[in-house]
Motif scaffolding. Sequence first.
Motif, mmCIF file in Angstrom:
data_model
loop_
_atom_site.group_PDB
_atom_site.id
_atom_site.type_symbol
_atom_site.label_atom_id
_atom_site.label_comp_id
_atom_site.label_asym_id
_atom_site.label_seq_id
_atom_site.Cartn_x
_atom_site.Cartn_y
_atom_site.Cartn_z
ATOM 1 N N ARG A 1 0.854 -1.174 0.000
ATOM 2 C CA ARG A 1 0.000 0.000 0.000
ATOM 3 C C ARG A 1 0.887 1.220 0.000
ATOM 4 N NH1 ARG A 1 -4.576 -0.241 4.228
ATOM 5 N NH2 ARG A 1 -5.202 1.500 2.940
ATOM 6 N N THR A 2 0.384 2.295 -0.601
ATOM 7 C CA THR A 2 1.131 3.541 -0.641
ATOM 8 C C THR A 2 0.243 4.666 -0.205
ATOM 9 O OG1 THR A 2 0.559 3.913 -2.952
ATOM 10 C CG2 THR A 2 2.602 2.744 -2.526
ATOM 11 N N THR A 3 0.856 5.777 0.182
ATOM 12 C CA THR A 3 0.070 6.931 0.578
ATOM 13 C C THR A 3 -0.642 7.503 -0.623
ATOM 14 O OG1 THR A 3 1.988 8.316 0.219
ATOM 15 C CG2 THR A 3 1.580 7.570 2.453
ATOM 16 N N MET B 1 8.387 13.393 -1.688
ATOM 17 C CA MET B 1 8.564 12.163 -0.922
ATOM 18 C C MET B 1 7.396 11.211 -1.153
ATOM 19 S SD MET B 1 10.114 13.333 2.764
ATOM 20 C CE MET B 1 8.962 14.709 3.005
ATOM 21 N N ARG B 2 7.719 9.949 -1.214
ATOM 22 C CA ARG B 2 6.712 8.916 -1.410
ATOM 23 C C ARG B 2 6.883 7.837 -0.352
ATOM 24 N NH1 ARG B 2 6.554 4.403 -5.926
ATOM 25 N NH2 ARG B 2 4.360 3.794 -5.855
ATOM 26 N N LEU B 3 5.845 7.570 0.387
ATOM 27 C CA LEU B 3 5.860 6.591 1.475
ATOM 28 C C LEU B 3 5.221 5.292 1.012
ATOM 29 C CD1 LEU B 3 6.223 6.096 4.647
ATOM 30 C CD2 LEU B 3 3.825 6.744 4.796
ATOM 31 N N SER B 4 5.849 4.169 1.337
ATOM 32 C CA SER B 4 5.259 2.861 1.061
ATOM 33 C C SER B 4 5.532 1.942 2.243
ATOM 34 C CB SER B 4 5.822 2.265 -0.230
ATOM 35 O OG SER B 4 7.225 2.208 -0.184
ATOM 36 N N PHE B 5 4.744 0.875 2.359
ATOM 37 C CA PHE B 5 4.861 0.019 3.550
ATOM 38 C C PHE B 5 4.230 -1.334 3.304
ATOM 39 C CE2 PHE B 5 1.157 2.769 3.797
ATOM 40 C CZ PHE B 5 0.121 1.899 4.064
ATOM 41 N N GLU B 6 4.638 -2.312 4.120
ATOM 42 C CA GLU B 6 4.003 -3.626 4.098
ATOM 43 C C GLU B 6 4.253 -4.343 5.420
ATOM 44 O OE1 GLU B 6 5.432 -6.155 1.038
ATOM 45 O OE2 GLU B 6 7.232 -6.742 2.107
ATOM 46 N N PRO B 7 3.328 -5.201 5.834
ATOM 47 C CA PRO B 7 3.501 -5.953 7.083
ATOM 48 C C PRO B 7 4.678 -6.926 6.976
ATOM 49 C CG PRO B 7 1.200 -5.943 6.390
ATOM 50 C CD PRO B 7 1.999 -5.405 5.243
ATOM 51 N N SER C 1 -1.707 4.761 5.790
ATOM 52 C CA SER C 1 -2.447 5.017 4.552
ATOM 53 C C SER C 1 -2.963 6.450 4.480
ATOM 54 C CB SER C 1 -3.616 4.040 4.423
ATOM 55 O OG SER C 1 -4.605 4.300 5.400
ATOM 56 N N LYS C 2 -2.992 7.135 5.623
ATOM 57 C CA LYS C 2 -3.449 8.527 5.658
ATOM 58 C C LYS C 2 -2.295 9.530 5.517
ATOM 59 C CE LYS C 2 -7.218 7.258 8.800
ATOM 60 N NZ LYS C 2 -7.764 7.417 10.187
ATOM 61 N N VAL C 3 -1.068 9.037 5.556
ATOM 62 C CA VAL C 3 0.096 9.919 5.540
ATOM 63 C C VAL C 3 0.432 10.305 4.099
ATOM 64 C CG1 VAL C 3 2.546 10.146 6.097
ATOM 65 C CG2 VAL C 3 1.016 8.900 7.650
ATOM 66 N N ASP C 4 0.452 11.602 3.824
ATOM 67 C CA ASP C 4 0.805 12.121 2.505
ATOM 68 C C ASP C 4 1.996 13.057 2.651
ATOM 69 O OD1 ASP C 4 1.024 13.151 -0.008
ATOM 70 O OD2 ASP C 4 -0.865 14.271 0.025
ATOM 71 N N LEU C 5 3.190 12.514 2.458
ATOM 72 C CA LEU C 5 4.404 13.311 2.589
ATOM 73 C C LEU C 5 4.686 14.140 1.349
ATOM 74 C CD1 LEU C 5 6.799 10.768 4.357
ATOM 75 C CD2 LEU C 5 5.405 12.567 5.395
ATOM 76 N N SER C 6 3.937 13.910 0.278
ATOM 77 C CA SER C 6 4.192 14.659 -0.953
ATOM 78 C C SER C 6 3.910 16.152 -0.792
ATOM 79 C CB SER C 6 3.341 14.102 -2.091
ATOM 80 O OG SER C 6 1.961 14.386 -1.892
ATOM 81 N N GLN C 7 3.171 16.519 0.252
ATOM 82 C CA GLN C 7 2.856 17.936 0.477
ATOM 83 C C GLN C 7 4.053 18.722 1.003
ATOM 84 O OE1 GLN C 7 0.455 18.534 4.343
ATOM 85 N NE2 GLN C 7 0.243 16.329 3.927
ATOM 86 N N ASP D 1 7.867 20.192 11.358
ATOM 87 C CA ASP D 1 6.584 20.360 10.671
ATOM 88 C C ASP D 1 5.966 19.006 10.344
ATOM 89 O OD1 ASP D 1 6.958 23.067 10.774
ATOM 90 O OD2 ASP D 1 7.466 23.309 8.650
ATOM 91 N N ILE D 2 6.801 18.064 9.928
ATOM 92 C CA ILE D 2 6.281 16.738 9.575
ATOM 93 C C ILE D 2 5.752 16.030 10.815
ATOM 94 C CG2 ILE D 2 6.936 14.455 8.695
ATOM 95 C CD1 ILE D 2 8.878 15.948 6.791
ATOM 96 N N HIS D 3 6.450 16.156 11.953
ATOM 97 C CA HIS D 3 5.948 15.556 13.190
ATOM 98 C C HIS D 3 4.632 16.193 13.621
ATOM 99 C CE1 HIS D 3 8.545 12.470 14.993
ATOM 100 N NE2 HIS D 3 9.472 12.958 14.178
ATOM 101 N N GLU D 4 4.510 17.484 13.506
ATOM 102 C CA GLU D 4 3.251 18.142 13.851
ATOM 103 C C GLU D 4 2.116 17.654 12.954
ATOM 104 O OE1 GLU D 4 4.229 22.261 13.590
ATOM 105 O OE2 GLU D 4 5.219 22.323 15.560
ATOM 106 N N TYR D 5 2.432 17.426 11.694
ATOM 107 C CA TYR D 5 1.441 16.888 10.759
ATOM 108 C C TYR D 5 1.024 15.479 11.169
ATOM 109 C CZ TYR D 5 0.060 14.315 6.537
ATOM 110 O OH TYR D 5 -0.570 13.492 5.640
ATOM 111 N N LEU D 6 1.984 14.632 11.531
ATOM 112 C CA LEU D 6 1.659 13.270 11.955
ATOM 113 C C LEU D 6 0.784 13.273 13.198
ATOM 114 C CD1 LEU D 6 5.143 11.529 11.466
ATOM 115 C CD2 LEU D 6 3.158 11.359 9.961
#
Length: 372
Positions: A2-4, A33-39, A94-100, A109-114
């Motif tokens: 899954r990706t953001t 930035m593009r975030l991706s992840f898997e279990p 899945s809700k994280v959009d780092l592309s902004q 700023d990124i931590h405040e967003y998270l």
Amino acid sequence: MRTTALGAAIAVAPISFSAFGEATKATVKGGRMRLSFEPYELKLRHAFNLARNKRTTTPGVQVRIDLDGFTGYGEASMPPYLGENVASVTEFLSKVDLSQFADPFRIKDIHEYLERIAPNNRAAKASVDIALHDLLGKIMGQPWYKIWGLNPDKTPNTSYTISWNDDPAELQREIEECAPFKVIKIKMGVGHDKELVEAFRRFSDVPICVDANQGWTDKNQAVEMCNWLAERNCLFVEQPMPKEMIDETAWVRDRSPLPLIADEFLQRLPDVRRAAGAYDGINIKLMKSTGMHEAHQMAELARALGMKVMIGCMTETSCAVTAAAQLSPLVDWADLDGNLLIANDIFDGIKIVDGKVTIPADRPGIGVVPLG
């Protein structure tokens, strides 16, 4: 995989983790930035017998952030007491959009967003933080211990963890595996506390530390155990009583010959000052602190308060353990053996040389390389 989401009108191809170590500009859209992840389930080499549960696996999620040919790696590890699981972590990610964020160096700023996305979710946030630090270190071409101005020669020995096992042969194998280490952590609070220490002492006289995992509920028993352990070359006692029993823990601290270290009691930065009222020190873990950014702040604050500092880990791959090791020159004690306790590590990173935490020299970022 899954990706953001990068916007409803933009389709993003999934990244294959079969090529987990590969980072190309083709995975980055418009220099964002593009975030991706898997279990990824962690399989323990020996069952963990703790005061409140027993387990042979730990659920995890592997994370990567890609930007302009650079790849940062992170992970979330979720032992049961954290209250997170694969479903909650993947839902958060899945809700994280780092592309902004046009500038990946805006860590605050990124931590405040998270934090605005959802409360808690500490391991999920830590996975993003670790991957972000890895990415930024690689962009700068420097490991984080250098960025923080730390001396890697000042890393402590790490403890190695054993717990009670009803199978005498298996317990003996666990004890024999302790031979290369200079400090041994003994998990307690399961009814065989003294028996386990005595079994280990028949094998070795190296210093021990103990983690009761909130397993001692009687303050008088806790003081008695602290005195008994002090006579057996014990360095400190971690989380002797349930985290809610703050007054009782302070009472024990006033009577204990050994330092008391907060673990389950301590989660994030605001907890450090609270811990100073009942404990002698704190155990910082990235999965509780939301990652390296806040962990560094916690260590600095604890030092300012005159407290002892320990850097610990969950059962994790070398990814998160090596990220934590970047902080280890700051601390008194380390418990960075989580990668050694699993049978399916997928990274090369931290090494233990003659018992001592050894950070990969001059590897940029958090200092890991994917295996395979």
